[in-house]
Design a protein around this motif. Structure first.
Motif, PDB file in Angstrom:
ATOM      1  N   ASN A   1       0.856  -1.185   0.000  1.00 16.63           N
ATOM      2  CA  ASN A   1       0.000   0.000   0.000  1.00 16.63           C
ATOM      3  C   ASN A   1       0.885   1.224   0.000  1.00 16.63           C
ATOM      4  O   ASN A   1       2.111   1.112  -0.080  1.00 16.63           O
ATOM      5  N   TRP A   2       0.270   2.408   0.093  1.00 21.89           N
ATOM      6  CA  TRP A   2       1.067   3.623  -0.005  1.00 21.89           C
ATOM      7  C   TRP A   2       2.122   3.734   1.081  1.00 21.89           C
ATOM      8  O   TRP A   2       3.259   4.132   0.816  1.00 21.89           O
ATOM      9  N   ALA A   3       1.741   3.369   2.312  1.00 20.44           N
ATOM     10  CA  ALA A   3       2.702   3.506   3.412  1.00 20.44           C
ATOM     11  C   ALA A   3       3.943   2.660   3.151  1.00 20.44           C
ATOM     12  O   ALA A   3       5.081   3.138   3.265  1.00 20.44           O
ATOM     13  N   ILE A   4       3.702   1.401   2.749  1.00 17.20           N
ATOM     14  CA  ILE A   4       4.834   0.517   2.441  1.00 17.20           C
ATOM     15  C   ILE A   4       5.595   1.066   1.239  1.00 17.20           C
ATOM     16  O   ILE A   4       6.828   1.049   1.204  1.00 17.20           O
ATOM     17  N   GLY A   5       4.850   1.580   0.260  1.00 14.05           N
ATOM     18  CA  GLY A   5       5.474   2.126  -0.942  1.00 14.05           C
ATOM     19  C   GLY A   5       6.451   3.233  -0.620  1.00 14.05           C
ATOM     20  O   GLY A   5       7.610   3.219  -1.056  1.00 14.05           O
ATOM     21  N   PHE A   6       5.986   4.220   0.161  1.00 13.64           N
ATOM     22  CA  PHE A   6       6.870   5.336   0.521  1.00 13.64           C
ATOM     23  C   PHE A   6       8.065   4.859   1.322  1.00 13.64           C
ATOM     24  O   PHE A   6       9.203   5.266   1.069  1.00 13.64           O
ATOM     25  N   ALA A   7       7.801   3.990   2.289  1.00 21.32           N
ATOM     26  CA  ALA A   7       8.891   3.517   3.138  1.00 21.32           C
ATOM     27  C   ALA A   7       9.920   2.784   2.297  1.00 21.32           C
ATOM     28  O   ALA A   7      11.135   3.032   2.405  1.00 21.32           O
ATOM     29  N   PHE A   8       9.428   1.900   1.400  1.00 16.61           N
ATOM     30  CA  PHE A   8      10.379   1.104   0.624  1.00 16.61           C
ATOM     31  C   PHE A   8      11.155   1.964  -0.376  1.00 16.61           C
ATOM     32  O   PHE A   8      12.376   1.878  -0.455  1.00 16.61           O
ATOM     33  N   ALA A   9      10.405   2.805  -1.145  1.00 14.79           N
ATOM     34  CA  ALA A   9      11.087   3.639  -2.143  1.00 14.79           C
ATOM     35  C   ALA A   9      12.081   4.578  -1.467  1.00 14.79           C
ATOM     36  O   ALA A   9      13.197   4.786  -1.952  1.00 14.79           O
ATOM     37  N   GLY A  10      11.673   5.152  -0.318  1.00 13.99           N
ATOM     38  CA  GLY A  10      12.567   6.055   0.395  1.00 13.99           C
ATOM     39  C   GLY A  10      13.830   5.350   0.852  1.00 13.99           C
ATOM     40  O   GLY A  10      14.946   5.824   0.633  1.00 13.99           O
ATOM     41  N   LEU A  11      13.652   4.174   1.471  1.00 13.56           N
ATOM     42  CA  LEU A  11      14.812   3.445   1.994  1.00 13.56           C
ATOM     43  C   LEU A  11      15.720   2.965   0.861  1.00 13.56           C
ATOM     44  O   LEU A  11      16.944   3.056   0.959  1.00 13.56           O
ATOM     45  N   ALA A  12      15.111   2.465  -0.212  1.00 17.76           N
ATOM     46  CA  ALA A  12      15.929   1.999  -1.340  1.00 17.76           C
ATOM     47  C   ALA A  12      16.721   3.165  -1.922  1.00 17.76           C
ATOM     48  O   ALA A  12      17.903   3.031  -2.253  1.00 17.76           O
ATOM     49  N   GLY A  13      16.066   4.330  -2.033  1.00 18.10           N
ATOM     50  CA  GLY A  13      16.763   5.511  -2.544  1.00 18.10           C
ATOM     51  C   GLY A  13      17.907   5.911  -1.634  1.00 18.10           C
ATOM     52  O   GLY A  13      19.017   6.197  -2.091  1.00 18.10           O
ATOM     53  N   ILE A  14      17.639   5.910  -0.328  1.00 14.55           N
ATOM     54  CA  ILE A  14      18.692   6.272   0.628  1.00 14.55           C
ATOM     55  C   ILE A  14      19.868   5.312   0.508  1.00 14.55           C
ATOM     56  O   ILE A  14      21.040   5.717   0.525  1.00 14.55           O
ATOM     57  N   ALA A  15      19.550   4.011   0.349  1.00 14.22           N
ATOM     58  CA  ALA A  15      20.625   3.019   0.230  1.00 14.22           C
ATOM     59  C   ALA A  15      21.505   3.332  -0.977  1.00 14.22           C
ATOM     60  O   ALA A  15      22.741   3.299  -0.881  1.00 14.22           O
ATOM     61  N   LEU A  16      20.873   3.658  -2.109  1.00 19.43           N
ATOM     62  CA  LEU A  16      21.659   3.978  -3.307  1.00 19.43           C
ATOM     63  C   LEU A  16      22.467   5.258  -3.108  1.00 19.43           C
ATOM     64  O   LEU A  16      23.617   5.363  -3.536  1.00 19.43           O
ATOM     65  N   GLY A  17      21.845   6.249  -2.440  1.00 18.00           N
ATOM     66  CA  GLY A  17      22.571   7.488  -2.153  1.00 18.00           C
ATOM     67  C   GLY A  17      23.770   7.220  -1.260  1.00 18.00           C
ATOM     68  O   GLY A  17      24.833   7.821  -1.428  1.00 18.00           O
ATOM     69  N   CYS A  18      23.593   6.308  -0.307  1.00 19.00           N
ATOM     70  CA  CYS A  18      24.688   6.011   0.622  1.00 19.00           C
ATOM     71  C   CYS A  18      25.850   5.303  -0.070  1.00 19.00           C
ATOM     72  O   CYS A  18      26.993   5.411   0.377  1.00 19.00           O
ATOM     73  N   ILE A  19      25.555   4.578  -1.174  1.00 20.63           N
ATOM     74  CA  ILE A  19      26.668   3.989  -1.940  1.00 20.63           C
ATOM     75  C   ILE A  19      27.558   5.128  -2.458  1.00 20.63           C
ATOM     76  O   ILE A  19      28.782   5.081  -2.325  1.00 20.63           O
TER      77      ILE A  19
END
Lengths: 327, 331
Positions: free
Chosen positions: A90-108
């Motif tokens: 759902n949206w909550a999971i969507g935002f959490a997942f997309a945000g975390l995945a983005g942060i992970a890539l940024g942290c690389i």
């Protein structure tokens, strides 16, 4: 008032240009100053603005990021597989997942830049190629249309029917954009970390000696960029209702140009959220206005390129004149 | 052997032996992995593919050495290609003569030089950041090209220009000869001329260079003009190789040229970089791409591997001094 104008010279100038442009377009074309046109302008530019404020933070911290549009595509693909694996989401999971995945890539990026002392443009060009190549290789370049319903459904946050029956509406990406802009403004203007980012961008060595944690700053800046890249990717799918591996590639340089037009400096230490928003809006309004005036769409880029060239030249020129006067 | 490495280091710079080592390594790996790798056909096709990226990398290289960047290279090349195409079509398309081709080449190079010179003038005299100026120029040229062609292909050229893109001279592909000649000119320009020395000095410290009596403004303008000229040559080569011109052709190469420069040891902050090392870096990229292609991997995997190699090499470059320092018993 004079102090305000002097401190925010770029923002003032941009506001004036934007106001003149809007007034001129309003007179030249009856369609420009309608609610329907203005709302669609916001709908169409929400993703660019989400990315723009993310990039602003990186620029303030003295870095540059070429890889964020590709990172957004990567987030879209892994999100598709993730949502399929958990059976919808759902949206909550969507935002959490997309945000975390983005942060992970940024942290690389941040890890490469801080851990191995790479220059940010080298690191992000390398990750741009690595992310994009791996994405195309692993997915085989397929388009995905079979997406969860909640992800592609149009959510209207504001709607209004004019007297002549035309609807104007603002959709979810605009609301998310507003939240991202507000959050970025809070981060850089009203937190301790924000002040440290400016200090670090302006003079890394000075900031380090003053006790700023350099590594943390890199991770905050590129992590924030990643967060915005991920959320922007999530919203892009909501708008176009499909996932295409190479659809976003090439937009990073357009966003960079708009952010820099808004007064952020390559080299760090300068830039405001207001200027960044105005920069993106100026490009968007110009494009929209040319469209309404019936100018060939093939000419848009040419006019916008010339406009940016003139803007950069004139602002550099006035900066130099001021420096000379002070001496 | 150690003497040889010392000699190579002295003549061509300290980054050359490690790069040669990597090149040798990838050649050996692909030579073992695929029997077709070291065949004449594969080496020949590599020699035809390399020059396009190679010329564009040379165009990217001198701005980087001077502490800048030229993001407009691809569209400068496209615009030069378009100019040549128009001259040829104006003089009869497939029936155009040698004279028309010569005129087209000259105007194409003039267009490339003009695009570069405008950037150089803005950067030198107004002092705007090269990334921004070339980014704006890139957007402008892309728009201009799209406006003029409406995004379509232009083709229909005389057949006598085909050998420039496809022919060989004494067994060496003509595109390769053009690239090697350009690389040689670049090498001599950077190591043997006053202009070359000024380029390195500007990259190291532009203010000190100005105070030491070098006309930095003229040098900067010239740098971007030369970059534009070599872009035009790349654009002409692309036209003859594909027998058509399209705005946006080669777009994906933009960041690869930056990658090749960095892999070849050009300092991102300017001041350092050698043509020989960059040429070896280009060979490494081409060998990786062709080798992976022979192993049935696609172009996208090579793009990923290129990115990963750049990360690997820069990481090793970053931690090597630190490790040597520790071995000597320092802090």
């Amino acid at each position: 008032m004079r102090n305000l104008v002097r401190t925010y010279a770029t923002e003032t100038r941009l506001s004036i240009v934007l106001a003149l442009l809007c007034a001129g377009l309003g007179i030249a074309s009856g369609d420009f100053l309608t609610l329907a046109n203005i709302t669609s302008l916001f709908n169409n530019n929400s993703v660019n603005l989400i990315w723009a404020v993310g990039l602003l933070v990186v620029l303030i911290a003295g870095g540059i990021d070429i890889s964020f549009a590709v990172a957004a595509s990567v987030v879209q693909y892994i999100a598709v597989y993730f949502f399929a694996a958990i059976g919808g989401g759902n949206w909550a999971i969507g935002f959490a997942f997309a945000g975390l995945a983005g942060i992970a890539l940024g942290c690389i990026n941040a890890a490469l830049i801080h851990g191995f002392r790479l220059i940010s443009i080298v690191a992000t060009i390398a990750t741009f190629n690595a992310f994009f190549g791996l994405l195309m290789f692993i997915t085989g370049g397929v388009f995905i249309y079979d997406l969860p319903d909640w992800w592609t459904s149009r959510i209207i946050v504001f709607e209004h029917q004019a007297a002549n029956g035309t609807w104007s509406e603002l959709s979810l990406p605009v609301a998310v954009m507003a939240a991202c802009v507000a959050a970025t403004w809070l981060l850089i203007k009203h937190t301790n970390i924000g002040r440290q980012l400016y200090a670090f961008g302006d003079n890394p060595e000075g900031a380090r000696r003053a006790g700023v944690n350099i590594g943390l700053m890199q991770f905050v800046a590129f992590g924030w960029m990643g967060l915005m890249a991920g959320i922007g990717g999530l919203m892009q799918v909501n708008i176009v209702q499909e996932v295409v591996p190479n659809a976003l590639i090439g937009r990073e340089l357009d966003v960079l140009a708009a952010v820099v037009l808004g007064g952020a400096r390559l080299g760090g230490g300068r830039g405001t959220v207001l200027g960044c928003v105005l920069g993106v809006l100026l490009v968007a309004v110009t494009q929209n206005g040319l469209n309404l005036l019936g100018v060939s769409p093939y000419a848009f880029k040419m006019i916008i390129g010339a406009m940016i060239l003139i803007a950069i030249s004139s602002s550099s020129l006035s900066l130099r004149l001021r420096v000379k006067r002070e001496i | 052997m150690a003497n040889l490495i010392q000699e190579v280091k002295r003549r061509f710079g300290p980054e050359v032996p490690p790069l040669l080592g990597i090149l040798l390594l990838v050649v050996i790996i692909f030579g073992i992995a695929s029997p077709r790798f070291l065949s004449g056909a594969n080496l020949g096709s590599m020699a035809f593919q390399l020059p396009e990226l190679g010329l564009l990398t040379l165009a990217m290289m001198i701005p980087i050495i001077s502490g800048g960047l030229n993001l407009a290279i691809i569209y400068t090349a496209n615009m030069a290609g378009l100019t040549l195409a128009w001259v040829l079509i104006h003089f009869g398309g497939p029936d155009a003569g040698m004279g028309a081709f010569a005129l087209g080449v000259i105007t194409a190079i003039a267009v490339g030089a003009l695009a570069g010179a405008i950037m150089g003038l803005v950067i030198a005299y107004i002092g705007a950041h090269p990334i921004l100026v070339s980014l704006a120029m890139m957007i402008f040229l892309r728009g201009l090209g799209e406006f003029l062609t409406r995004g379509s292909d232009i083709s229909g050229f005389p057949s006598f220009i085909a050998p420039i893109g496809h022919g060989s001279l004494l067994g060496v592909p003509i595109p390769m000869l053009i690239f090697l000649a350009a690389a040689l000119v670049w090498h001599i320009m950077l190591t043997r001329t006053r202009h070359g020395l000024s380029v390195y000095m500007i990259g190291s410290n532009i203010r000190a260079t100005e105070y030491s009596g070098v006309s930095t403004k003229r040098t900067l303008t010239l740098i971007y003009m030369m970059s534009g000229v070599i872009c035009a040559i790349a654009g002409i080569l692309m036209l003859t190789r594909f027998n058509s011109v399209r705005v946006g052709h080669g777009e994906a190469l933009l960041l690869i040229t930056v990658l090749a420069c960095f892999l070849g040891g050009v300092d991102p902050f300017g001041g350092f970089g050698r043509v020989v090392a960059v040429v070896i870096a280009l060979l490494i990229l081409q060998v990786l791409s062709s080798g992976l292609n022979l192993l049935d991997a696609n172009q996208h995997l090579s793009t990923a591997v290129w990115g990963l190699v750049l990360i690997g090499v820069t990481v090793v470059r970053a931690i090597l001094p630190w490790m040597q320092h520790r071995k000597k018993g320092g802090v």
